[in-house]
Design a protein around this motif. Structure first.
Motif, PDB file in Angstrom:
ATOM      1  N   PRO A   4      44.450  79.656  26.548  1.00  0.00           N
ATOM      2  CA  PRO A   4      43.312  80.515  26.850  1.00  0.00           C
ATOM      3  C   PRO A   4      42.878  81.308  25.616  1.00  0.00           C
ATOM      4  CG  PRO A   4      44.997  80.703  28.547  1.00  0.00           C
ATOM      5  CD  PRO A   4      45.599  79.915  27.434  1.00  0.00           C
ATOM      6  N   SER A   5      41.570  81.486  25.467  1.00  0.00           N
ATOM      7  CA  SER A   5      41.033  82.185  24.297  1.00  0.00           C
ATOM      8  C   SER A   5      40.002  83.213  24.735  1.00  0.00           C
ATOM      9  CB  SER A   5      40.395  81.190  23.325  1.00  0.00           C
ATOM     10  OG  SER A   5      41.335  80.220  22.897  1.00  0.00           O
ATOM     11  N   LEU A   6      39.863  84.248  23.941  1.00  0.00           N
ATOM     12  CA  LEU A   6      38.894  85.295  24.230  1.00  0.00           C
ATOM     13  C   LEU A   6      38.374  85.881  22.933  1.00  0.00           C
ATOM     14  CD1 LEU A   6      40.390  88.391  23.825  1.00  0.00           C
ATOM     15  CD2 LEU A   6      41.769  87.372  25.634  1.00  0.00           C
ATOM     16  N   THR A   7      37.299  86.638  23.032  1.00  0.00           N
ATOM     17  CA  THR A   7      36.725  87.307  21.862  1.00  0.00           C
ATOM     18  C   THR A   7      36.577  88.798  22.142  1.00  0.00           C
ATOM     19  OG1 THR A   7      34.381  87.226  22.477  1.00  0.00           O
ATOM     20  CG2 THR A   7      35.319  85.223  21.482  1.00  0.00           C
ATOM     21  N   THR A   8      36.365  89.545  21.092  1.00  0.00           N
ATOM     22  CA  THR A   8      36.164  90.987  21.248  1.00  0.00           C
ATOM     23  C   THR A   8      34.955  91.298  22.110  1.00  0.00           C
ATOM     24  OG1 THR A   8      37.219  91.460  19.126  1.00  0.00           O
ATOM     25  CG2 THR A   8      35.749  93.148  20.012  1.00  0.00           C
ATOM     26  N   SER A   9      33.836  90.605  21.878  1.00  0.00           N
ATOM     27  CA  SER A   9      32.617  90.911  22.640  1.00  0.00           C
ATOM     28  C   SER A   9      32.735  90.483  24.093  1.00  0.00           C
ATOM     29  CB  SER A   9      31.409  90.248  21.979  1.00  0.00           C
ATOM     30  OG  SER A   9      31.152  90.839  20.723  1.00  0.00           O
ATOM     31  N   GLY A  10      33.443  89.389  24.350  1.00  0.00           N
ATOM     32  CA  GLY A  10      33.711  89.025  25.729  1.00  0.00           C
ATOM     33  C   GLY A  10      34.628  90.034  26.397  1.00  0.00           C
ATOM     34  N   ALA A  11      35.632  90.507  25.655  1.00  0.00           N
ATOM     35  CA  ALA A  11      36.539  91.531  26.180  1.00  0.00           C
ATOM     36  C   ALA A  11      35.790  92.830  26.468  1.00  0.00           C
ATOM     37  CB  ALA A  11      37.674  91.786  25.192  1.00  0.00           C
TER      38      ALA A  11
ATOM     39  N   CYS B 264      36.810  90.138  16.284  1.00  0.00           N
ATOM     40  CA  CYS B 264      35.624  90.509  15.500  1.00  0.00           C
ATOM     41  C   CYS B 264      34.480  90.714  16.478  1.00  0.00           C
ATOM     42  CB  CYS B 264      35.274  89.417  14.489  1.00  0.00           C
ATOM     43  SG  CYS B 264      33.785  89.767  13.509  1.00  0.00           S
ATOM     44  N   THR B 265      33.894  91.892  16.467  1.00  0.00           N
ATOM     45  CA  THR B 265      32.818  92.170  17.414  1.00  0.00           C
ATOM     46  C   THR B 265      31.540  91.450  17.016  1.00  0.00           C
ATOM     47  OG1 THR B 265      33.748  94.424  17.385  1.00  0.00           O
ATOM     48  CG2 THR B 265      31.896  94.021  18.852  1.00  0.00           C
ATOM     49  N   SER B 266      31.068  91.678  15.799  1.00  0.00           N
ATOM     50  CA  SER B 266      29.784  91.092  15.393  1.00  0.00           C
ATOM     51  C   SER B 266      29.831  89.578  15.391  1.00  0.00           C
ATOM     52  CB  SER B 266      29.370  91.617  14.016  1.00  0.00           C
ATOM     53  OG  SER B 266      30.323  91.275  13.022  1.00  0.00           O
ATOM     54  N   GLY B 267      30.947  89.003  14.967  1.00  0.00           N
ATOM     55  CA  GLY B 267      31.068  87.562  14.954  1.00  0.00           C
ATOM     56  C   GLY B 267      31.004  86.949  16.336  1.00  0.00           C
ATOM     57  N   SER B 268      31.322  87.735  17.366  1.00  0.00           N
ATOM     58  CA  SER B 268      31.325  87.199  18.730  1.00  0.00           C
ATOM     59  C   SER B 268      30.120  87.622  19.553  1.00  0.00           C
ATOM     60  CB  SER B 268      32.628  87.574  19.452  1.00  0.00           C
ATOM     61  OG  SER B 268      32.907  88.951  19.409  1.00  0.00           O
TER      62      SER B 268
ATOM     63  N   GLU C 260      21.130  93.777  21.844  1.00  0.00           N
ATOM     64  CA  GLU C 260      20.532  92.608  22.503  1.00  0.00           C
ATOM     65  C   GLU C 260      21.576  91.857  23.324  1.00  0.00           C
ATOM     66  OE1 GLU C 260      18.872  90.511  19.212  1.00  0.00           O
ATOM     67  OE2 GLU C 260      17.272  91.989  18.881  1.00  0.00           O
ATOM     68  N   TYR C 261      22.770  91.739  22.782  1.00  0.00           N
ATOM     69  CA  TYR C 261      23.866  91.086  23.506  1.00  0.00           C
ATOM     70  C   TYR C 261      24.177  91.861  24.779  1.00  0.00           C
ATOM     71  CZ  TYR C 261      28.729  89.642  24.453  1.00  0.00           C
ATOM     72  OH  TYR C 261      29.890  89.201  25.046  1.00  0.00           O
ATOM     73  N   LEU C 262      24.272  93.170  24.675  1.00  0.00           N
ATOM     74  CA  LEU C 262      24.563  93.994  25.840  1.00  0.00           C
ATOM     75  C   LEU C 262      23.443  93.909  26.870  1.00  0.00           C
ATOM     76  CD1 LEU C 262      25.999  97.091  23.946  1.00  0.00           C
ATOM     77  CD2 LEU C 262      27.282  95.620  25.522  1.00  0.00           C
ATOM     78  N   ALA C 263      22.195  93.934  26.405  1.00  0.00           N
ATOM     79  CA  ALA C 263      21.064  93.840  27.327  1.00  0.00           C
ATOM     80  C   ALA C 263      21.074  92.518  28.072  1.00  0.00           C
ATOM     81  CB  ALA C 263      19.748  94.006  26.561  1.00  0.00           C
ATOM     82  N   GLU C 264      21.437  91.441  27.380  1.00  0.00           N
ATOM     83  CA  GLU C 264      21.530  90.131  28.016  1.00  0.00           C
ATOM     84  C   GLU C 264      22.555  90.148  29.141  1.00  0.00           C
ATOM     85  OE1 GLU C 264      22.184  85.431  26.738  1.00  0.00           O
ATOM     86  OE2 GLU C 264      22.425  87.020  25.238  1.00  0.00           O
TER      87      GLU C 264
ATOM     88  N   LEU D  72      25.295  85.660  24.681  1.00  0.00           N
ATOM     89  CA  LEU D  72      26.295  85.313  25.681  1.00  0.00           C
ATOM     90  C   LEU D  72      26.702  83.843  25.592  1.00  0.00           C
ATOM     91  CD1 LEU D  72      24.982  87.162  28.871  1.00  0.00           C
ATOM     92  CD2 LEU D  72      26.744  87.915  27.271  1.00  0.00           C
ATOM     93  N   ALA D  73      25.740  82.963  25.387  1.00  0.00           N
ATOM     94  CA  ALA D  73      26.058  81.536  25.293  1.00  0.00           C
ATOM     95  C   ALA D  73      26.914  81.257  24.069  1.00  0.00           C
ATOM     96  CB  ALA D  73      24.777  80.710  25.254  1.00  0.00           C
ATOM     97  N   GLY D  74      26.606  81.931  22.965  1.00  0.00           N
ATOM     98  CA  GLY D  74      27.384  81.745  21.749  1.00  0.00           C
ATOM     99  C   GLY D  74      28.815  82.213  21.918  1.00  0.00           C
ATOM    100  N   GLU D  75      29.004  83.331  22.611  1.00  0.00           N
ATOM    101  CA  GLU D  75      30.358  83.843  22.840  1.00  0.00           C
ATOM    102  C   GLU D  75      31.154  82.881  23.702  1.00  0.00           C
ATOM    103  OE1 GLU D  75      33.723  85.729  24.579  1.00  0.00           O
ATOM    104  OE2 GLU D  75      31.943  85.157  25.752  1.00  0.00           O
ATOM    105  N   ARG D  76      30.539  82.352  24.735  1.00  0.00           N
ATOM    106  CA  ARG D  76      31.237  81.386  25.589  1.00  0.00           C
ATOM    107  C   ARG D  76      31.606  80.130  24.803  1.00  0.00           C
ATOM    108  NH1 ARG D  76      27.465  83.289  29.546  1.00  0.00           N
ATOM    109  NH2 ARG D  76      26.016  81.628  28.983  1.00  0.00           N
TER     110      ARG D  76
END
Length: 261
Positions: free
Chosen positions: A110-117, A84-88, A146-150, A93-97
């Motif tokens: 190991p785990s990953l998210t769409t936005s981290g990917a 899920c992109t929006s959920g991640s 905003e996430y991308l800018a961070e 960045l801190a929330g995704e981690r």
């Protein structure tokens, strides 16, 4: 011939996938997966909320992720992906981690998210300036920017639909139209957001037309998950997955673009 002579089934390696309750593109995820990999999908509980920042927060709560990953433990996947992109990206960045850490604790894999990917894929492609396509409302699209800018990624152009439901029903034609609107100026790549937006077949066509790498939410999720297993996603003529497709030259002027009319 007696069935014992078949010698199967082939050994399978498992990828656990946690998806929002309204995810409708299971088949699209499978198209990126080689034959020796199995996907094991589970979904977050239903909530009566349309696609929005509120929904993104609800489907990414740590307790929700913990319970979803625990349902996968019995089949022992080697990696877990939150699709899920929006959920991640809603927590930055801190929330995704923190989401990855919560899932890893729950599943001990190991785990990953769409936005981290997504960020990993942009690094792989050397892309720091991107065009952006989303099916979201303006507020959700702004949160992604905003996430991308961070992360130090600049959005050079954007196009969004303003949808709050039934995103999986969007036809390829509309995705292509938005891509053409978004790619303005010097973009290193185009990102098509939302795991519920169909993209598999449109990626090679857009790359051929726009002459830049085109990546999508489901594609980067499967690419990152399979890379964790030391194997490759299946996606012919997709620059992220095929290095020979990465250097196509500059974006063509509009008057020279063909196809997808």
């Amino acid at each position: 011939m007696h069935v014992s002579f078949l010698g199967g089934p082939r050994p399978q390696r498992g990828v656990g996938v946690v998806a929002p309750f309204d995810f409708a593109l299971d088949r699209e995820l499978w198209r990126w997966v080689p034959d020796d990999i199995s996907l094991h999908l589970t979904r977050t509980p239903f909530v009566p909320v349309e696609v929005s920042l509120d929904l993104a927060r609800l489907v990414s709560e740590h307790e929700t992720l913990h319970d979803a990953v625990r349902t996968l433990n019995a089949i022992a996947p080697e990696v877990v992906a939150y699709a899920c992109t929006s959920g991640s990206f809603v927590g930055g960045l801190a929330g995704e981690r923190a989401m990855c850490e919560a899932m890893t604790r729950a599943g001990e894999v190991p785990s990953l998210t769409t936005s981290g990917a997504l960020l990993a894929a942009l690094t792989e492609l050397g892309a720091r300036r991107i065009a952006l396509v989303t099916p979201y409302t303006v507020s959700v699209t702004q949160s992604l920017e905003e996430y991308l800018a961070e992360a130090g990624v600049e959005v050079t152009g954007r196009a969004f639909m303003g949808l709050t439901r039934h995103i999986w029903k969007v036809p390829y034609r509309d995705v292509v139209d938005m891509a053409r609107q978004a790619v303005k100026g010097a973009a290193d790549a185009l990102f098509i957001s939302c795991t519920n937006l169909p993209t598999y077949d449109v990626i090679p066509q857009l790359e051929a037309e726009l002459r830049i790498p085109v990546i999508s939410a489901n594609q980067v999720t499967m690419w990152a998950a399979l890379r964790r297993l030391g194997t490759r996603a299946v996606g012919p003529y997709q620059a992220l997955l095929d290095e020979s497709a990465r250097h196509r030259g500059p974006v063509l002027p509009e008057e020279h673009q063909e196809g997808w009319s």
